[in-house]
Design a protein around this motif. Structure first.
Motif, PDB file in Angstrom:
ATOM      1  N   LEU A   7     -14.918   3.447   7.992  1.00 53.16           N
ATOM      2  CA  LEU A   7     -13.684   2.666   7.938  1.00 53.16           C
ATOM      3  C   LEU A   7     -14.027   1.228   7.572  1.00 53.16           C
ATOM      4  N   LEU A   8     -13.551   0.791   6.401  1.00 48.89           N
ATOM      5  CA  LEU A   8     -13.883  -0.543   5.902  1.00 48.89           C
ATOM      6  C   LEU A   8     -12.913  -1.612   6.385  1.00 48.89           C
ATOM      7  N   GLY A   9     -11.672  -1.211   6.648  1.00 51.59           N
ATOM      8  CA  GLY A   9     -10.676  -2.192   7.071  1.00 51.59           C
ATOM      9  C   GLY A   9      -9.288  -1.731   6.689  1.00 51.59           C
ATOM     10  N   GLU A  10      -8.409  -2.706   6.443  1.00 49.74           N
ATOM     11  CA  GLU A  10      -7.022  -2.423   6.101  1.00 49.74           C
ATOM     12  C   GLU A  10      -6.602  -3.267   4.903  1.00 49.74           C
ATOM     13  N   GLU A  11      -5.744  -2.688   4.054  1.00 50.76           N
ATOM     14  CA  GLU A  11      -5.163  -3.406   2.920  1.00 50.76           C
ATOM     15  C   GLU A  11      -3.766  -2.856   2.686  1.00 50.76           C
ATOM     16  N   GLN A  12      -2.979  -3.585   1.917  1.00 48.12           N
ATOM     17  CA  GLN A  12      -1.655  -3.112   1.546  1.00 48.12           C
ATOM     18  C   GLN A  12      -1.660  -2.564   0.129  1.00 48.12           C
ATOM     19  N   GLN A  57       1.341  -1.257  -2.486  1.00 48.55           N
ATOM     20  CA  GLN A  57       2.780  -1.151  -2.696  1.00 48.55           C
ATOM     21  C   GLN A  57       3.552  -1.475  -1.419  1.00 48.55           C
ATOM     22  N   GLY A  58       3.079  -2.486  -0.702  1.00 44.99           N
ATOM     23  CA  GLY A  58       3.761  -2.904   0.510  1.00 44.99           C
ATOM     24  C   GLY A  58       3.525  -2.016   1.715  1.00 44.99           C
ATOM     25  N   ARG A  59       2.642  -1.023   1.588  1.00 48.13           N
ATOM     26  CA  ARG A  59       2.355  -0.109   2.692  1.00 48.13           C
ATOM     27  C   ARG A  59       1.011  -0.461   3.306  1.00 48.13           C
ATOM     28  N   ASP A  60       0.966  -0.534   4.626  1.00 50.71           N
ATOM     29  CA  ASP A  60      -0.286  -0.802   5.326  1.00 50.71           C
ATOM     30  C   ASP A  60      -1.187   0.431   5.256  1.00 50.71           C
ATOM     31  N   CYS A  61      -2.400   0.234   4.772  1.00 49.35           N
ATOM     32  CA  CYS A  61      -3.310   1.355   4.551  1.00 49.35           C
ATOM     33  C   CYS A  61      -4.662   1.134   5.217  1.00 49.35           C
ATOM     34  N   HIS A  62      -5.242   2.206   5.735  1.00 45.02           N
ATOM     35  CA  HIS A  62      -6.649   2.210   6.097  1.00 45.02           C
ATOM     36  C   HIS A  62      -7.462   2.307   4.806  1.00 45.02           C
ATOM     37  N   VAL A  63      -8.581   1.623   4.737  1.00 39.70           N
ATOM     38  CA  VAL A  63      -9.489   1.722   3.591  1.00 39.70           C
ATOM     39  C   VAL A  63     -10.767   2.385   4.086  1.00 39.70           C
ATOM     40  N   ILE A  64     -11.098   3.513   3.473  1.00 39.90           N
ATOM     41  CA  ILE A  64     -12.235   4.319   3.927  1.00 39.90           C
ATOM     42  C   ILE A  64     -13.178   4.583   2.766  1.00 39.90           C
ATOM     43  N   GLU A  65     -14.466   4.412   3.024  1.00 39.94           N
ATOM     44  CA  GLU A  65     -15.503   4.775   2.051  1.00 39.94           C
ATOM     45  C   GLU A  65     -16.063   6.134   2.437  1.00 39.94           C
ATOM     46  N   ARG A  66     -16.220   7.005   1.433  1.00 38.99           N
ATOM     47  CA  ARG A  66     -16.701   8.358   1.692  1.00 38.99           C
ATOM     48  C   ARG A  66     -17.904   8.643   0.790  1.00 38.99           C
ATOM     49  N   GLU A  67     -18.978   9.134   1.391  1.00 37.37           N
ATOM     50  CA  GLU A  67     -20.171   9.504   0.635  1.00 37.37           C
ATOM     51  C   GLU A  67     -20.501  10.968   0.927  1.00 37.37           C
ATOM     52  N   PRO A  68     -20.931  11.726  -0.084  1.00 41.11           N
ATOM     53  CA  PRO A  68     -21.218  13.156   0.121  1.00 41.11           C
ATOM     54  C   PRO A  68     -22.198  13.382   1.264  1.00 41.11           C
ATOM     55  N   ALA A  69     -21.897  14.370   2.095  1.00 41.77           N
ATOM     56  CA  ALA A  69     -22.764  14.678   3.236  1.00 41.77           C
ATOM     57  C   ALA A  69     -23.916  15.592   2.849  1.00 41.77           C
ATOM     58  N   SER A  70     -23.878  16.123   1.620  1.00 43.29           N
ATOM     59  CA  SER A  70     -24.937  17.036   1.177  1.00 43.29           C
ATOM     60  C   SER A  70     -25.047  16.992  -0.345  1.00 43.29           C
ATOM     61  N   PRO A  71     -26.193  17.382  -0.892  1.00 48.70           N
ATOM     62  CA  PRO A  71     -26.342  17.454  -2.354  1.00 48.70           C
ATOM     63  C   PRO A  71     -25.361  18.444  -2.976  1.00 48.70           C
ATOM     64  N   GLN A  72     -24.980  19.477  -2.223  1.00 54.64           N
ATOM     65  CA  GLN A  72     -24.060  20.488  -2.750  1.00 54.64           C
ATOM     66  C   GLN A  72     -22.693  19.872  -3.065  1.00 54.64           C
ATOM     67  N   VAL A  73     -22.228  18.980  -2.191  1.00 53.50           N
ATOM     68  CA  VAL A  73     -20.935  18.331  -2.424  1.00 53.50           C
ATOM     69  C   VAL A  73     -21.013  17.443  -3.660  1.00 53.50           C
ATOM     70  N   TRP A 113      -7.550   4.734   0.028  1.00 54.87           N
ATOM     71  CA  TRP A 113      -6.539   3.968   0.750  1.00 54.87           C
ATOM     72  C   TRP A 113      -5.524   4.957   1.312  1.00 54.87           C
ATOM     73  N   ILE A 114      -5.375   5.011   2.639  1.00 52.10           N
ATOM     74  CA  ILE A 114      -4.538   6.003   3.304  1.00 52.10           C
ATOM     75  C   ILE A 114      -3.421   5.295   4.075  1.00 52.10           C
ATOM     76  N   ASP A 115      -2.186   5.654   3.774  1.00 57.73           N
ATOM     77  CA  ASP A 115      -1.023   5.076   4.446  1.00 57.73           C
ATOM     78  C   ASP A 115      -1.128   5.302   5.958  1.00 57.73           C
ATOM     79  N   LYS A 116      -1.049   4.227   6.722  1.00 60.53           N
ATOM     80  CA  LYS A 116      -1.222   4.322   8.172  1.00 60.53           C
ATOM     81  C   LYS A 116      -0.071   5.075   8.845  1.00 60.53           C
ATOM     82  N   GLN A 117       1.101   5.071   8.232  1.00 55.22           N
ATOM     83  CA  GLN A 117       2.272   5.683   8.856  1.00 55.22           C
ATOM     84  C   GLN A 117       2.412   7.166   8.546  1.00 55.22           C
TER      85      GLN A 117
END
Length: 277
Positions: A150-155, A157-173, A185-189
């Protein structure tokens, strides 16, 4: 207990409770909320896949999109209706519950060869019907395939969003998707993905998915228009959802490999008229 100590203890408890409530959920929990968000027990939509090439030319492909929940997971079927060169092409997708530890499965029916083939893991980097969406992008978001931060929060289109960084958990992914990192960016609501950046193995931002329009349908916040832009190729694709309906009575026979070979017929779903009639 002395009154002053009692007051201090109660104040400490209230402060601790408020701090616990203010603490954001973990990155894994947020992604799990996206995967498990309420989208009814079924839905259907008429979808326009709009392809824009780097010269400004546009092509439009339309399909009927069906989804239904099952105890073991979700199933999707897509039946292309136009233009003529893709009519009757169809897809069947199964997204098992993540706890089962099974991979998502995809099958494609090509009317020219009258063959149904499974889209292998190594093929999922390929383009879905010539668009900027890959077959891997069609898989339902999975929590355990990635290490989330979880990197933080940003807006957006006026929507409060969580900002998440995702890295593959395996070479297969990484092999399956080709993405060395995702930023989401994921809408908090309502737990909708509002934007997603895709990075290749060199750390280059190669494409970006943006949610452009959200509307409430049958009481459910729904993506009505999204686009994905490929920065290297200079191309862009849109997905526009029309006539979206939730909790539709859909027959189980529409969610099998045999269904995509048979095609969608008049009377199979409410309001659908076969293009072959």
């Amino acid at each position: 207990m002395l009154p002053i100590l009692k007051k201090l203890t109660l104040a400490a408890l209230v402060t601790a409770s408020a701090a616990a409530q203010a603490e954001p959920p973990s990155a894994d929990e947020i992604v799990r909320q996206v995967r498990e968000r309420d989208d009814g027990h079924s839905f259907m939509s008429e979808v326009s896949l709009i392809l824009h090439d780097k010269k400004g030319n546009t092509r439009v492909r339309t399909f009927t999109y069906l989804q239904k929940d099952y105890p073991e997971g979700d199933r999707f079927s897509m039946f292309f209706t136009s233009p003529n060169d893709v009519r009757d092409v169809a897809f069947h997708i199964e997204n098992p519950q993540e706890v089962l530890g099974k991979e998502d499965s995809q099958w494609m029916y090509l009317p020219v060869s009258r063959q149904t083939r499974r889209i292998s893991t190594t093929d999922k980097r390929g383009s879905f019907m010539g668009s900027e969406y890959s077959y891997a992008d069609l898989d339902k978001i999975r929590v355990n395939d990635y290490r989330q931060t979880l990197l933080g929060e940003e807006q957006i289109q006026g929507r409060d969003c969580h900002v998440i960084e995702r890295e593959p958990a395996s070479p297969q992914v990484l092999t399956k998707t080709g993405y060395n990192k995702l930023k989401v960016w994921i809408d908090k609501q309502n737990h909708l993905v509002m934007r997603q950046d895709f990075f290749d193995v060199k750390g280059v931002l190669i494409k970006q998915m943006r949610t452009l329009k959200v509307a409430k349908v049958d009481g459910i916040d729904s993506i009505m228009l999204s686009e994905t832009e490929h920065f290297i190729d200079g191309t862009r694709s849109e997905m526009r959802f029309d006539r979206l309906q939730y909790n539709v009575e859909l027959d189980d026979r529409l969610f099998t490999q045999g269904a995509i070979r048979r095609g969608l017929k008049s009377g199979d779903v409410p309001g659908f008229v076969s293009s072959s009639l």
